[in-house]
Design a protein around this motif. Structure first.
Motif, PDB file in Angstrom:
ATOM      1  N   VAL A 128     -20.695  25.204  87.927  1.00 30.20           N
ATOM      2  CA  VAL A 128     -20.814  26.458  87.182  1.00 30.20           C
ATOM      3  C   VAL A 128     -22.121  26.489  86.406  1.00 30.20           C
ATOM      4  N   SER A 129     -22.502  25.377  85.797  1.00 27.20           N
ATOM      5  CA  SER A 129     -23.749  25.334  85.031  1.00 27.20           C
ATOM      6  C   SER A 129     -24.952  25.509  85.939  1.00 27.20           C
ATOM      7  N   CYS A 130     -24.950  24.821  87.076  1.00 26.53           N
ATOM      8  CA  CYS A 130     -26.086  24.915  87.991  1.00 26.53           C
ATOM      9  C   CYS A 130     -26.223  26.305  88.594  1.00 26.53           C
TER      10      CYS A 130
ATOM     11  N   GLY B 100     -25.945  28.839  86.866  1.00 21.61           N
ATOM     12  CA  GLY B 100     -26.567  29.669  85.850  1.00 21.61           C
ATOM     13  C   GLY B 100     -25.620  30.176  84.800  1.00 21.61           C
ATOM     14  N   ALA B 101     -24.303  29.855  84.914  1.00 20.72           N
ATOM     15  CA  ALA B 101     -23.362  30.289  83.874  1.00 20.72           C
ATOM     16  C   ALA B 101     -23.609  29.472  82.631  1.00 20.72           C
ATOM     17  N   THR B 102     -23.493  30.100  81.489  1.00 21.10           N
ATOM     18  CA  THR B 102     -23.739  29.388  80.228  1.00 21.10           C
ATOM     19  C   THR B 102     -22.492  28.738  79.685  1.00 21.10           C
ATOM     20  N   SER B 103     -21.332  29.058  80.254  1.00 17.98           N
ATOM     21  CA  SER B 103     -20.104  28.508  79.693  1.00 17.98           C
ATOM     22  C   SER B 103     -18.952  28.702  80.648  1.00 17.98           C
ATOM     23  N   LEU B 104     -17.935  27.876  80.467  1.00 17.05           N
ATOM     24  CA  LEU B 104     -16.683  28.079  81.174  1.00 17.05           C
ATOM     25  C   LEU B 104     -15.627  28.668  80.255  1.00 17.05           C
ATOM     26  N   ALA B 105     -15.826  28.533  78.996  1.00 17.38           N
ATOM     27  CA  ALA B 105     -14.880  29.085  78.024  1.00 17.38           C
ATOM     28  C   ALA B 105     -15.591  29.170  76.692  1.00 17.38           C
ATOM     29  N   GLY B 106     -16.154  30.309  76.395  1.00 16.42           N
ATOM     30  CA  GLY B 106     -16.918  30.434  75.161  1.00 16.42           C
ATOM     31  C   GLY B 106     -18.399  30.284  75.471  1.00 16.42           C
ATOM     32  N   ARG B 107     -19.263  31.040  74.829  1.00 18.47           N
ATOM     33  CA  ARG B 107     -20.670  31.085  75.198  1.00 18.47           C
ATOM     34  C   ARG B 107     -21.381  29.771  74.942  1.00 18.47           C
ATOM     35  N   SER B 108     -20.882  28.945  74.034  1.00 20.34           N
ATOM     36  CA  SER B 108     -21.563  27.690  73.749  1.00 20.34           C
ATOM     37  C   SER B 108     -20.722  26.491  74.142  1.00 20.34           C
ATOM     38  N   SER B 109     -19.878  26.656  75.169  1.00 24.00           N
ATOM     39  CA  SER B 109     -19.002  25.562  75.561  1.00 24.00           C
ATOM     40  C   SER B 109     -19.765  24.376  76.102  1.00 24.00           C
ATOM     41  N   PHE B 110     -20.898  24.609  76.790  1.00 21.65           N
ATOM     42  CA  PHE B 110     -21.639  23.504  77.379  1.00 21.65           C
ATOM     43  C   PHE B 110     -22.695  22.957  76.434  1.00 21.65           C
ATOM     44  N   VAL B 111     -23.584  23.803  75.954  1.00 22.78           N
ATOM     45  CA  VAL B 111     -24.667  23.347  75.085  1.00 22.78           C
ATOM     46  C   VAL B 111     -24.531  24.067  73.758  1.00 22.78           C
ATOM     47  N   ARG B 112     -24.121  23.329  72.742  1.00 22.94           N
ATOM     48  CA  ARG B 112     -23.800  23.956  71.467  1.00 22.94           C
ATOM     49  C   ARG B 112     -25.031  24.607  70.841  1.00 22.94           C
ATOM     50  N   ASP B 113     -26.174  23.973  70.930  1.00 21.03           N
ATOM     51  CA  ASP B 113     -27.366  24.487  70.277  1.00 21.03           C
ATOM     52  C   ASP B 113     -28.455  24.693  71.321  1.00 21.03           C
ATOM     53  N   ARG B 114     -28.677  25.909  71.726  1.00 24.42           N
ATOM     54  CA  ARG B 114     -29.641  26.175  72.782  1.00 24.42           C
ATOM     55  C   ARG B 114     -31.079  25.914  72.348  1.00 24.42           C
ATOM     56  N   SER B 115     -31.326  25.903  71.057  1.00 25.09           N
ATOM     57  CA  SER B 115     -32.699  25.664  70.606  1.00 25.09           C
ATOM     58  C   SER B 115     -33.154  24.254  70.928  1.00 25.09           C
TER      59      SER B 115
ATOM     60  N   GLY C   9     -34.907  24.225  84.333  1.00 22.20           N
ATOM     61  CA  GLY C   9     -35.189  23.411  85.499  1.00 22.20           C
ATOM     62  C   GLY C   9     -34.797  21.965  85.298  1.00 22.20           C
ATOM     63  N   ALA C  10     -35.155  21.407  84.153  1.00 26.42           N
ATOM     64  CA  ALA C  10     -34.794  20.020  83.852  1.00 26.42           C
ATOM     65  C   ALA C  10     -33.290  19.870  83.736  1.00 26.42           C
ATOM     66  N   ARG C  11     -32.631  20.868  83.135  1.00 32.17           N
ATOM     67  CA  ARG C  11     -31.189  20.793  82.968  1.00 32.17           C
ATOM     68  C   ARG C  11     -30.489  20.799  84.326  1.00 32.17           C
TER      69      ARG C  11
END
Length: 409
Positions: A217-219, A221-236, A242-244
Motif C-alpha cells: 500500500v505504501s509503495c 503511494g497511499a499515505t496510510s492504511l488507517a488514519g493519515r499518519s498511520s505509517f509516518v507520524r511526522d512527514r517533515s 524515492g528513497a522511501r
C-alpha cells in the motif's frame, strides 16, 4: 536525553506493571510448586517444548522420537532462532542451555511488552497533520491504552508461558516491533524483524503478510492504511518518496527470507523437497484443516454432562476471539494489524492437533486485546487497578495450577 530514553520513559509504567504481574505469577508458582514437592525452575525450563529447544541448542537438528503408533516427532519442527540464542547465552555466560532459554524469554517478554505498548499508543494516540486527534477515543489516550494493553497481555490465563523457556515471548517481541516499524514507515527494520520472526515460529508468516500489506500500500503511494499518519507520524522528517520506496521494496524482500530459508533447508535436509517441512509437521499429527478437527474435538465434549461444560467454555472462548476481532475492525485498527491478527488466529484455531495449546498459540495475537484495553482505559484509575489486580491474582493461581498439572501444552 537520547533517542531511546524518551520512548522508554513513556513506556515505563507499562513495563513496571508488566514486571509486577509476571513477578506475582512466578512467586505463586514457586510457592505452589514447593508445596507439591516440585521445582518451579524445572517446570519453567525443562518440560515439553522447552526440552525440544534445549536439545536443538545442545545437539543440533536430527533428533527424533518414534512413537508406538508409528508417528515420528522430529526436532526439525522447531524453528532455530531460540536455540541459536540459547547456544549464544551458553557460550558467553555460565548459564546452561535451559537457563539461557529462560533468560532470553524473560528479556524478550519485556521487549514484547514494550512493543505492544508502542503499537497501541501509536494506533490510539495518532494525530493527523494538523495536530488534531485522528479518532475521538473519549478518554482512552494512546499512552493509557498502551499501558492497559500490556497489562491485559500480562494477565492472560496462560500468561505464565511468557516466563518459560518457550518461543512465544521472543516471537511476540519481534512481531510487535516489526508491526510498529511498518506502521511508522521504517521498512528495513520491519523487514529485518519479520525475517527474524520467521526464524522463530511457523506463524511468522503472519508478520510477513502484515509487512507486505503495509509495504505494498505504501509503495503504491497511499499515505496510510488507517488514519493519515498511520505509517509516518511526522512527514517533515520522512525520507524522500524515492528513497522511501526503495527502502520499502528492500524490506519486503527481506521479510519472508527467514521462514522461507528454514523451510527450504528442512526440505533439503530431509530430501523431501520444498514441502518437506509439512511432512515433519505431519509426523506430529499437526496441520491445517480449516478447523474441522477442532470442531469435532469440541463436539465430543457434549457426549457427557461434565465435559459438556468444557465444550460450552470452548465455544464461548472462540466466540470471544471472533467478537474482539470484529470490534477491532469496527474501531479502525490499521490493516497490517488486522492481517497479522487474522492470520495468527486462523492458524491457531484451524490447526488439526494439540487442542490444549490453542490459548498459548493465540497469545501473540495481542491486537485482540486492544478493544478491551480501550474500555479499561476509560475507567477511573482506581477501578482499572482493581480489575487488573484481581485478574492478575486469578491468572497467577491458574498458571501455577496449570503448570503443576498436565501442562504446558
Amino acid at each position: 536525553m537520547t533517542d531511546l530514553e524518551a520512548p522508554l520513559r513513556r513506556a515505563a509504567p507499562a513495563l513496571l506493571g508488566y514486571a509486577a504481574v509476571r513477578a506475582l505469577g512466578l512467586v505463586v508458582l514457586a510457592v505452589w510448586s514447593a508445596a507439591r514437592g516440585k521445582s518451579a525452575h524445572t517446570l519453567l525450563t525443562a518440560r515439553w517444548d522447552a526440552l525440544w529447544y534445549t536439545r536443538v541448542a545442545d545437539l543440533g537438528y536430527g533428533y527424533e522420537v518414534r512413537l508406538p503408533n508409528g508417528d515420528v516427532h522430529s526436532n526439525l519442527a522447531f524453528f532455530p532462532l531460540l536455540p541459536w540464542l540459547e547456544r549464544f547465552m551458553h557460550a558467553v555466560s555460565p548459564l546452561s542451555y535451559a537457563d539461557g532459554g529462560l533468560a532470553v524469554s524473560l528479556l524478550a517478554s519485556l521487549a514484547a511488552a514494550w512493543g505492544i505498548f508502542a503499537v497501541a499508543e501509536h494506533v490510539y494516540g495518532r494525530r493527523n497533520q494538523e495536530g488534531r486527534e485522528a479518532r475521538p477515543w473519549k478518554g482512552g489516550g494512546g499512552r493509557r491504552v498502551g499501558v492497559c494493553a500490556v497489562l491485559l497481555w500480562a494477565v492472560l490465563p496462560v500468561g505464565i508461558v511468557q516466563s518459560m523457556a518457550y518461543s512465544e515471548s521472543l516471537f511476540t517481541a519481534l512481531a510487535a516491533w516489526s508491526l510498529y516499524a511498518a506502521l511508522t514507515g521504517r521498512w528495513l527494520t520491519a523487514g529485518t524483524l519479520a525475517l527474524l520472526a520467521g526464524l522463530t515460529r511457523p506463524v511468522g508468516l503472519a508478520v510477513v503478510a502484515a509487512v507486505w500489506v503495509a509495504g505494498i500500500v505504501s509503495c503504491m503511494g497511499a499515505t496510510s492504511l488507517a488514519g493519515r499518519s498511520s505509517f509516518v507520524r511526522d512527514r517533515s522528517t520522512a525520507p524522500a518518496p524515492g528513497a522511501r520506496k526503495w527502502r520499502c521494496a528492500l524490506g519486503l524482500v527481506l521479510a519472508p527470507l527467514g521462514a522461507a530459508g528454514y523451510v527450504l533447508w528442512v526440505g533439503h535436509h530431509t530430501g523431501k523437497g520444498p514441502l518437506g517441512y509439512l511432512d515433519v509437521q505431519a509426523g506430529w499429527r499437526n496441520g491445517f484443516d480449516g478447523g474441522a478437527a477442532f470442531a469435532r474435538f469440541v463436539g465430543d465434549k457434549f457426549t457427557s454432562f461434565p465435559s459438556a461444560l468444557a465444550g460450552v467454555g470452548l465455544i464461548v472462548g472462540v466466540g470471544l476471539v471472533v467478537w474482539l476481532y470484529v470490534v477491532g475492525v469496527r474501531q479502525g485498527q490499521p490493516l497490517p494489524l488486522l492481517v497479522y491478527t487474522g492470520v495468527v488466529t486462523a492458524l491457531a484455531l484451524c490447526a488439526s492437533s494439540y487442542f490444549g495449546s490453542k490459548p498459548r498459540l493465540l497469545m501473540p495475537a495481542f491486537p485482540l486485546l486492544f478493544p478491551l484495553a480501550l474500555a479499561l482505559a476509560r475507567l477511573r484509575t482506581s477501578r482499572s487497578a482493581w480489575v487488573v489486580g484481581g485478574v492478575a491474582v486469578a491468572s497467577a493461581v491458574y498458571g501455577a495450577f496449570w503448570l503443576n498439572g498436565t501442562g504446558p501444552p
